[in-house]
Design a protein around this motif. Structure first.
Motif, PDB file in Angstrom:
ATOM      1  N   ILE A  90      31.201 -19.545 -43.124  1.00 45.05           N
ATOM      2  CA  ILE A  90      30.067 -18.878 -42.629  1.00 45.05           C
ATOM      3  C   ILE A  90      29.367 -19.558 -41.559  1.00 45.05           C
ATOM      4  N   GLU A  91      29.393 -19.137 -40.465  1.00 46.39           N
ATOM      5  CA  GLU A  91      28.626 -19.966 -39.196  1.00 46.39           C
ATOM      6  C   GLU A  91      27.160 -20.005 -39.486  1.00 46.39           C
ATOM      7  N   ALA A  92      26.658 -21.079 -40.150  1.00 47.05           N
ATOM      8  CA  ALA A  92      25.058 -21.050 -40.539  1.00 47.05           C
ATOM      9  C   ALA A  92      24.903 -22.559 -40.777  1.00 47.05           C
ATOM     10  N   LYS A  93      23.770 -22.781 -41.137  1.00 46.43           N
ATOM     11  CA  LYS A  93      23.197 -24.017 -41.471  1.00 46.43           C
ATOM     12  C   LYS A  93      22.471 -23.978 -42.960  1.00 46.43           C
ATOM     13  N   THR A  94      22.533 -25.223 -43.443  1.00 47.41           N
ATOM     14  CA  THR A  94      22.012 -24.949 -44.999  1.00 47.41           C
ATOM     15  C   THR A  94      20.239 -25.053 -44.595  1.00 47.41           C
ATOM     16  N   MET A  95      19.646 -24.615 -45.581  1.00 54.44           N
ATOM     17  CA  MET A  95      18.080 -24.428 -45.307  1.00 54.44           C
ATOM     18  C   MET A  95      17.267 -25.558 -45.178  1.00 54.44           C
ATOM     19  N   ASN A  96      18.004 -26.620 -45.616  1.00 53.97           N
ATOM     20  CA  ASN A  96      17.080 -28.130 -45.513  1.00 53.97           C
ATOM     21  C   ASN A  96      17.287 -28.573 -44.014  1.00 53.97           C
ATOM     22  N   THR A  97      17.946 -27.821 -43.049  1.00 51.24           N
ATOM     23  CA  THR A  97      17.914 -28.109 -41.906  1.00 51.24           C
ATOM     24  C   THR A  97      16.655 -28.407 -41.210  1.00 51.24           C
ATOM     25  N   VAL A  98      16.562 -29.344 -40.341  1.00 48.91           N
ATOM     26  CA  VAL A  98      15.369 -29.733 -39.363  1.00 48.91           C
ATOM     27  C   VAL A  98      15.264 -28.615 -38.389  1.00 48.91           C
ATOM     28  N   GLU A  99      16.252 -28.038 -38.083  1.00 51.18           N
ATOM     29  CA  GLU A  99      16.098 -27.074 -36.939  1.00 51.18           C
ATOM     30  C   GLU A  99      15.322 -25.926 -36.763  1.00 51.18           C
ATOM     31  N   ILE A 100      14.938 -25.570 -38.280  1.00 53.11           N
ATOM     32  CA  ILE A 100      13.990 -24.436 -38.657  1.00 53.11           C
ATOM     33  C   ILE A 100      12.648 -24.607 -38.272  1.00 53.11           C
ATOM     34  N   PRO A 101      12.138 -23.848 -37.139  1.00 56.98           N
ATOM     35  CA  PRO A 101      10.602 -23.892 -36.982  1.00 56.98           C
ATOM     36  C   PRO A 101       9.714 -23.796 -38.080  1.00 56.98           C
ATOM     37  N   ALA A 102       8.653 -24.315 -38.366  1.00 62.15           N
ATOM     38  CA  ALA A 102       7.657 -24.316 -39.298  1.00 62.15           C
ATOM     39  C   ALA A 102       7.136 -22.831 -39.493  1.00 62.15           C
ATOM     40  N   LYS A 103       7.093 -22.174 -38.452  1.00 60.52           N
ATOM     41  CA  LYS A 103       6.479 -20.466 -38.447  1.00 60.52           C
ATOM     42  C   LYS A 103       7.749 -19.773 -39.315  1.00 60.52           C
ATOM     43  N   ASP A 104       9.159 -20.209 -39.386  1.00 60.34           N
ATOM     44  CA  ASP A 104       9.988 -19.437 -39.804  1.00 60.34           C
ATOM     45  C   ASP A 104      10.285 -20.069 -41.386  1.00 60.34           C
ATOM     46  N   ARG A 105       9.668 -20.763 -41.725  1.00 57.45           N
ATOM     47  CA  ARG A 105       9.809 -21.096 -43.299  1.00 57.45           C
ATOM     48  C   ARG A 105       9.211 -20.115 -44.185  1.00 57.45           C
ATOM     49  N   PRO A 106       8.139 -19.651 -44.053  1.00 52.14           N
ATOM     50  CA  PRO A 106       7.450 -18.619 -44.990  1.00 52.14           C
ATOM     51  C   PRO A 106       8.268 -17.294 -45.147  1.00 52.14           C
ATOM     52  N   PRO A 107       8.639 -16.872 -43.927  1.00 50.86           N
ATOM     53  CA  PRO A 107       9.526 -15.749 -44.072  1.00 50.86           C
ATOM     54  C   PRO A 107      10.918 -15.910 -44.830  1.00 50.86           C
ATOM     55  N   LEU A 108      11.418 -17.077 -44.720  1.00 51.70           N
ATOM     56  CA  LEU A 108      12.659 -17.538 -45.408  1.00 51.70           C
ATOM     57  C   LEU A 108      12.473 -17.527 -46.914  1.00 51.70           C
ATOM     58  N   GLY A 109      11.218 -17.907 -47.058  1.00 50.26           N
ATOM     59  CA  GLY A 109      10.718 -18.279 -48.504  1.00 50.26           C
ATOM     60  C   GLY A 109      10.705 -16.831 -49.295  1.00 50.26           C
ATOM     61  N   ARG A 110      10.192 -15.973 -48.587  1.00 54.26           N
ATOM     62  CA  ARG A 110       9.969 -14.420 -49.075  1.00 54.26           C
ATOM     63  C   ARG A 110      11.482 -13.595 -49.110  1.00 54.26           C
ATOM     64  N   GLN A 111      12.312 -14.102 -48.247  1.00 53.78           N
ATOM     65  CA  GLN A 111      13.505 -13.718 -48.375  1.00 53.78           C
ATOM     66  C   GLN A 111      14.224 -13.990 -49.552  1.00 53.78           C
ATOM     67  N   LEU A 112      14.168 -15.363 -49.656  1.00 50.02           N
ATOM     68  CA  LEU A 112      14.962 -15.912 -50.911  1.00 50.02           C
ATOM     69  C   LEU A 112      14.110 -15.572 -52.214  1.00 50.02           C
ATOM     70  N   GLY A 113      12.955 -15.212 -52.266  1.00 49.54           N
ATOM     71  CA  GLY A 113      12.221 -14.607 -53.437  1.00 49.54           C
ATOM     72  C   GLY A 113      12.688 -13.080 -53.751  1.00 49.54           C
ATOM     73  N   ALA A 114      12.768 -12.415 -52.677  1.00 46.43           N
ATOM     74  CA  ALA A 114      13.370 -11.088 -52.896  1.00 46.43           C
ATOM     75  C   ALA A 114      14.747 -11.220 -53.382  1.00 46.43           C
ATOM     76  N   TYR A 115      15.678 -11.923 -52.630  1.00 49.38           N
ATOM     77  CA  TYR A 115      17.123 -12.305 -53.360  1.00 49.38           C
ATOM     78  C   TYR A 115      17.326 -12.610 -54.611  1.00 49.38           C
ATOM     79  N   THR A 116      16.233 -13.518 -54.884  1.00 50.54           N
ATOM     80  CA  THR A 116      16.264 -14.299 -56.504  1.00 50.54           C
ATOM     81  C   THR A 116      15.928 -12.952 -57.399  1.00 50.54           C
ATOM     82  N   ARG A 117      14.969 -11.979 -56.955  1.00 51.23           N
ATOM     83  CA  ARG A 117      14.858 -10.933 -57.760  1.00 51.23           C
ATOM     84  C   ARG A 117      15.719 -10.023 -58.102  1.00 51.23           C
ATOM     85  N   LYS A 118      16.531  -9.811 -56.949  1.00 50.60           N
ATOM     86  CA  LYS A 118      17.820  -9.092 -57.052  1.00 50.60           C
ATOM     87  C   LYS A 118      19.065  -9.707 -58.033  1.00 50.60           C
ATOM     88  N   ILE A 119      19.251 -10.975 -58.276  1.00 46.76           N
ATOM     89  CA  ILE A 119      19.947 -11.661 -58.874  1.00 46.76           C
ATOM     90  C   ILE A 119      19.520 -11.459 -60.233  1.00 46.76           C
TER      91      ILE A 119
END
Length: 322
Positions: free
Chosen positions: A117-146
């Motif tokens: 999969i063409e992607a980066k791991t979430m610990n990459t420094v390339e993610i701007p600070a403003k985009d980390r909270p939305p990623l956290g919310r996405q992860l929470g939502a996917y965790t709920r589905k798991i």
């Protein structure tokens, strides 16, 4: 990168790589690139790109020393395809399994091939600070589905679709703690007095786990290197949740040992953790369990004294918290 050979990490020979590539993709395959992937210490992983057919895959080869594995680690690769099927059915993005071989006829270790999969791991420094909270919310939502995936007992999924464990979370989690204490004693990972204290505290407190009666699927390894992310529109999205082989059916709050009550994660998850005294105490045990396995893994499996020392100190802190 200089690869550090441990009891687990052992690159394959060119002949073995040719053999498994042929087994996965056919005898007419033409290799464009094959390289070790950085970062993993448990499995030995390769990125492989071919033509005829044109394909990019990731091949993970099981550890070279099976005798050092914790019990659940011995069969987890074989169970991985079924785990991904359950997560995918629940609406979680996961990689496609291309091939699995546990016969050990081609090479002496299990191996699994996944789509690349063409992607980066979430610990990459390339993610701007403003985009980390939305990623956290996405992860929470996917965790709920798991966690929406129910099991008929507690324990670890097996290759045949069953669950190796028992009907009691007290029994299953207790056997895990017991094994780690025994291994820590056998391999001199922890001070004997710490092991004795853990065993005494478990005998005194284990009854609080009887309240957990609803086995739910938990990923059990949801740290940032196991989350693939990519740019999407004006932000970032989670492209895939990977390395689901450690998943088990457990108290869903077992998952929160890594993310605790991170506000973005919890917002995406959509509900608070149980505030009761017993639930808080169980979560302290989950933190201890994580520190116990980390201490064993870093000391015995990965042979990293510095990381092992950090985990041993966290074990002592967790004991004090209990």
């Amino acid at each position: 990168m200089q690869w550090r050979k441990t009891a687990f990490f052992e690159p394959l020979s060119d002949a073995d790589l040719d053999a498994i590539t042929t087994q996965i993709l056919g005898s007419g395959v033409q290799l464009i690139e094959c390289r070790l992937i950085e970062g993993g210490l448990f499995n030995t992983s390769y990125f492989i790109e071919t033509r005829n057919p044109a394909q990019k895959i990731v091949v993970r080869v099981a550890p070279a020393r099976m005798d050092l594995l914790v019990e659940f680690e011995k069969t987890m690769m074989a169970a991985e395809p079924g785990i991904y099927d359950q997560m995918r059915a629940a609406g979680v993005p996961v990689p496609k399994v291309v091939f699995l071989d546990t016969s050990r006829k081609i090479i002496s270790r299990d191996y699994i091939a996944m789509e690349f999969i063409e992607a980066k791991t979430m610990n990459t420094v390339e993610i701007p600070a403003k985009d980390r909270p939305p990623l956290g919310r996405q992860l929470g939502a996917y965790t709920r589905k798991i966690h929406s995936v129910r099991g008929d007992r507690f324990g670890w999924p097996t290759a045949d679709g069953g669950i190796r464990g028992g009907n009691s979370w007290e029994e299953v989690f207790g056997s895990f703690v017991d094994e780690l204490c025994r291994r820590s004693r056998d391999y001199n990972v922890l001070p004997v007095e710490d092991i004795d204290t853990i065993e005494r505290l478990w005998r005194a407190q284990s009854s609080i786990f009887r309240e957990c009666t609803d086995p739910r699927l938990v990923h059990n390894d949801l740290w940032e290197p196991n989350l693939l992310v990519r740019p999407c529109g004006s932000g970032w999205e989670i492209a895939a949740v990977i390395d689901g082989d450690r998943a088990m059916f457990a108290d869903p709050e077992y998952e929160f040992v890594l993310w605790d009550q991170d506000p973005d994660f919890m917002a995406g998850y959509g509900s608070d953790l149980d505030p009761s005294e017993n639930a808080v105490q169980r979560r302290k045990w989950y933190a201890l369990g994580l520190s116990l396995i980390n201490a064993y893994v870093w000391e015995v499996e990965y042979e990293d004294r510095e990381e092992a020392d950090r985990s041993i100190k966290r074990v002592a802190e967790s004991i004090r918290n209990l």
